[in-house]
Motif scaffolding. Sequence first.
Motif, PDB file in Angstrom:
ATOM      1  N   LEU A  53      16.010  -8.671   2.164  1.00 21.80           N
ATOM      2  CA  LEU A  53      14.552  -8.797   2.233  1.00 21.80           C
ATOM      3  C   LEU A  53      14.094  -8.126   3.519  1.00 21.80           C
ATOM      4  N   ARG A  54      13.629  -6.908   3.367  1.00 22.05           N
ATOM      5  CA  ARG A  54      13.186  -6.193   4.569  1.00 22.05           C
ATOM      6  C   ARG A  54      11.945  -6.848   5.138  1.00 22.05           C
ATOM      7  N   MET A  55      11.853  -6.860   6.476  1.00 22.20           N
ATOM      8  CA  MET A  55      10.607  -7.340   7.076  1.00 22.20           C
ATOM      9  C   MET A  55       9.556  -6.225   7.040  1.00 22.20           C
ATOM     10  N   GLU A  56       9.990  -5.005   6.804  1.00 19.09           N
ATOM     11  CA  GLU A  56       9.147  -3.794   6.701  1.00 19.09           C
ATOM     12  C   GLU A  56       8.626  -3.332   8.059  1.00 19.09           C
ATOM     13  N   SER A  57       8.114  -4.261   8.863  1.00 19.98           N
ATOM     14  CA  SER A  57       7.761  -3.992  10.272  1.00 19.98           C
ATOM     15  C   SER A  57       7.712  -5.330  10.981  1.00 19.98           C
TER      16      SER A  57
ATOM     17  N   LEU B  11       0.795  -1.233   0.000  1.00 20.59           N
ATOM     18  CA  LEU B  11       0.000   0.000   0.000  1.00 20.59           C
ATOM     19  C   LEU B  11       0.825   1.279   0.000  1.00 20.59           C
ATOM     20  N   TYR B  12       2.124   1.172   0.310  1.00 11.19           N
ATOM     21  CA  TYR B  12       2.992   2.350   0.417  1.00 11.19           C
ATOM     22  C   TYR B  12       3.874   2.566  -0.803  1.00 11.19           C
ATOM     23  N   CYS B  13       3.941   1.592  -1.682  1.00 11.51           N
ATOM     24  CA  CYS B  13       5.012   1.592  -2.677  1.00 11.51           C
ATOM     25  C   CYS B  13       4.568   2.129  -4.035  1.00 11.51           C
ATOM     26  N   GLY B  14       5.360   3.028  -4.594  1.00 10.70           N
ATOM     27  CA  GLY B  14       5.032   3.682  -5.869  1.00 10.70           C
ATOM     28  C   GLY B  14       4.967   2.736  -7.056  1.00 10.70           C
TER      29      GLY B  14
ATOM     30  N   LEU C  57      21.369  -6.483  -7.328  1.00 12.85           N
ATOM     31  CA  LEU C  57      20.333  -6.529  -8.356  1.00 12.85           C
ATOM     32  C   LEU C  57      18.991  -6.442  -7.635  1.00 12.85           C
ATOM     33  N   GLN C  58      18.285  -5.342  -7.890  1.00  8.67           N
ATOM     34  CA  GLN C  58      16.983  -5.147  -7.237  1.00  8.67           C
ATOM     35  C   GLN C  58      15.887  -5.066  -8.274  1.00  8.67           C
ATOM     36  N   SER C  59      14.708  -5.545  -7.920  1.00 12.41           N
ATOM     37  CA  SER C  59      13.588  -5.493  -8.853  1.00 12.41           C
ATOM     38  C   SER C  59      12.284  -5.570  -8.081  1.00 12.41           C
TER      39      SER C  59
ATOM     40  N   CYS D 297      10.381   4.496  -9.152  1.00 13.19           N
ATOM     41  CA  CYS D 297      10.066   5.501  -8.139  1.00 13.19           C
ATOM     42  C   CYS D 297       9.228   4.887  -7.024  1.00 13.19           C
ATOM     43  N   LEU D 298       9.895   4.486  -5.949  1.00 14.12           N
ATOM     44  CA  LEU D 298       9.213   3.846  -4.829  1.00 14.12           C
ATOM     45  C   LEU D 298       8.459   4.876  -4.002  1.00 14.12           C
ATOM     46  N   TYR D 299       8.994   6.111  -3.979  1.00 18.08           N
ATOM     47  CA  TYR D 299       8.394   7.178  -3.175  1.00 18.08           C
ATOM     48  C   TYR D 299       8.764   8.516  -3.791  1.00 18.08           C
ATOM     49  N   GLU D 300       8.012   9.560  -3.400  1.00 17.92           N
ATOM     50  CA  GLU D 300       8.238  10.864  -4.012  1.00 17.92           C
ATOM     51  C   GLU D 300       9.614  11.447  -3.720  1.00 17.92           C
TER      52      GLU D 300
ATOM     53  N   GLY E 231      15.131   2.892   6.466  1.00 21.68           N
ATOM     54  CA  GLY E 231      15.060   4.310   6.144  1.00 21.68           C
ATOM     55  C   GLY E 231      13.675   4.835   6.425  1.00 21.68           C
ATOM     56  N   PRO E 232      13.534   6.155   6.344  1.00 23.28           N
ATOM     57  CA  PRO E 232      12.230   6.754   6.620  1.00 23.28           C
ATOM     58  C   PRO E 232      11.188   6.361   5.573  1.00 23.28           C
ATOM     59  N   TYR E 233       9.968   6.226   6.020  1.00 24.14           N
ATOM     60  CA  TYR E 233       8.837   6.124   5.095  1.00 24.14           C
ATOM     61  C   TYR E 233       8.693   7.470   4.405  1.00 24.14           C
ATOM     62  N   VAL E 234       8.509   7.436   3.092  1.00 20.54           N
ATOM     63  CA  VAL E 234       8.299   8.667   2.328  1.00 20.54           C
ATOM     64  C   VAL E 234       7.021   8.476   1.513  1.00 20.54           C
ATOM     65  N   GLU E 235       6.085   9.386   1.640  1.00 18.18           N
ATOM     66  CA  GLU E 235       4.813   9.229   0.933  1.00 18.18           C
ATOM     67  C   GLU E 235       5.022   9.182  -0.580  1.00 18.18           C
TER      68      GLU E 235
ATOM     69  N   VAL F 181      13.478  -2.215   8.153  1.00 16.87           N
ATOM     70  CA  VAL F 181      12.102  -1.729   8.302  1.00 16.87           C
ATOM     71  C   VAL F 181      12.005  -0.290   7.774  1.00 16.87           C
ATOM     72  N   MET F 182      10.780   0.147   7.568  1.00 17.88           N
ATOM     73  CA  MET F 182      10.552   1.572   7.280  1.00 17.88           C
ATOM     74  C   MET F 182      10.245   2.288   8.591  1.00 17.88           C
ATOM     75  N   ILE F 183      10.620   3.542   8.635  1.00 19.57           N
ATOM     76  CA  ILE F 183      10.556   4.292   9.900  1.00 19.57           C
ATOM     77  C   ILE F 183       9.651   5.508   9.732  1.00 19.57           C
TER      78      ILE F 183
HETATM   79  N1  5AD Z   1       8.909   4.956   1.565  1.00 24.42           N
HETATM   80  C1  5AD Z   1      10.068   4.438   2.014  1.00 24.42           C
HETATM   81  N2  5AD Z   1      10.536   3.235   1.643  1.00 24.42           N
HETATM   82  C2  5AD Z   1       9.809   2.524   0.762  1.00 24.42           C
HETATM   83  N3  5AD Z   1      10.009   1.309   0.231  1.00 24.42           N
HETATM   84  C3  5AD Z   1       8.994   1.049  -0.604  1.00 24.42           C
HETATM   85  N4  5AD Z   1       8.125   2.073  -0.616  1.00 24.42           N
HETATM   86  C4  5AD Z   1       8.599   3.003   0.243  1.00 24.42           C
HETATM   87  C5  5AD Z   1       8.138   4.269   0.687  1.00 24.42           C
HETATM   88  N5  5AD Z   1       6.994   4.801   0.245  1.00 24.42           N
HETATM   89  C6  5AD Z   1      11.121   0.446   0.627  1.00 24.42           C
HETATM   90  C7  5AD Z   1      10.608  -0.871   1.225  1.00 24.42           C
HETATM   91  C8  5AD Z   1      11.223  -1.926   0.319  1.00 24.42           C
HETATM   92  C9  5AD Z   1      12.404  -1.199  -0.261  1.00 24.42           C
HETATM   93  C10 5AD Z   1      12.924  -1.773  -1.538  1.00 24.42           C
HETATM   94  O1  5AD Z   1      11.922   0.110  -0.462  1.00 24.42           O
HETATM   95  O2  5AD Z   1      11.094  -1.016   2.550  1.00 24.42           O
HETATM   96  O3  5AD Z   1      11.605  -3.106   1.004  1.00 24.42           O
END
Ligand code: 5AD
Length: 334
Positions: A150-154, A56-59, A94-96, A303-306, A221-225, A191-193
Amino acid sequence: MPTLNMTKKEIIEWLSGADDATLFERSAAVRDAVVGDSVYLRGLIEVSNVCRKDCLYCGIRKSNLSVDRYELTTEQVLDAVAVAVEQKFGSVVLQSGEQTSAMFIDFIENIVREITVKYDGVVGITLSLGEQTESTFARWKNAGAHRYLLRMESSSADLYSKIHPSGYSLRQRLRSIETLQRLNYQVGSGVMIGLPFQTIDHLADDLLAMVRLDIDMCGMGPYVEHNQTPLAELCRSAFSPAERVLLTLRMVALLRMMMPDINIAATTATETLDPLGRAKSVAVGANVIMPNITPSVFRDKYCLYEGKTSADLDLKGYNIAYSCRGDSKRSRSR
Ligand code: 5AD
């Protein structure tokens, strides 16, 4: 030497900003004493932004129809690897987006084998390709990959379920991490923060979960919308971007003290919210930087985030360990 076994209560105090100056001074000292002050480089190649998942968070989530999807050719990936080798980066990643077709599995296996044959041992090969079956992980390992991110994300099952569609589970994610460890990959997680619904209490649990999982590497790293995602529409983070950066630095510093011999990355997301984010992360205990070496015409499409930066990195000012695979000290002592 600072306490390595921190209680959750102590962690929460540091995360709440009890004394940043002391925390950062201690974490830098632990890093210097245990792993030294060198920074390892990993050239990041964003192989494809096609993804079967809908986080739900990923671009680049599957449902975002405005993404221009691409897949690099084998030749384009190998050209990027050649650039990494030429610039004396010790490893490539290599990321995808997550893909599980037979074609994709073969494509990756073939590239990993080519890199292994061409640069026998000169360049480390890390994969960051999402959740896969044990046999896929094993095939890629046999082809020559030796690290997997492989991030657990949370680490909270409840928060995990709030930021993912139904049907994705933390338990499944953790099972993949354990499978990778069983296959003898060096495994990185993170994880995302500052996620919506996330609290300091969750973040303290995340640190303890990484210790329990006995990871070799961490990227957080920080969560970025990203405004084309449901999470950005649904709920705001309780933390401002500046607070998320500060929390990230505290998380890096605490993890360095709790797991002194692992590799910790200074992440792109931190740099996205703070122009000095990566340098600050290194100053408090990170020891890995992942410069993006994806061919530039594709970079904006991953573009995962803005605001995700696609500029080349300035590596001046770091004590870079060139031509060095830079396996984590923890993995070397296994
Ligand atoms: N903000 C920050 N990190 C993100 N990722 C994906 N979307 C976002 C976001 N909106 C991170 C996830 C994923 C990694 C490849 O990018 O943690 O595991």
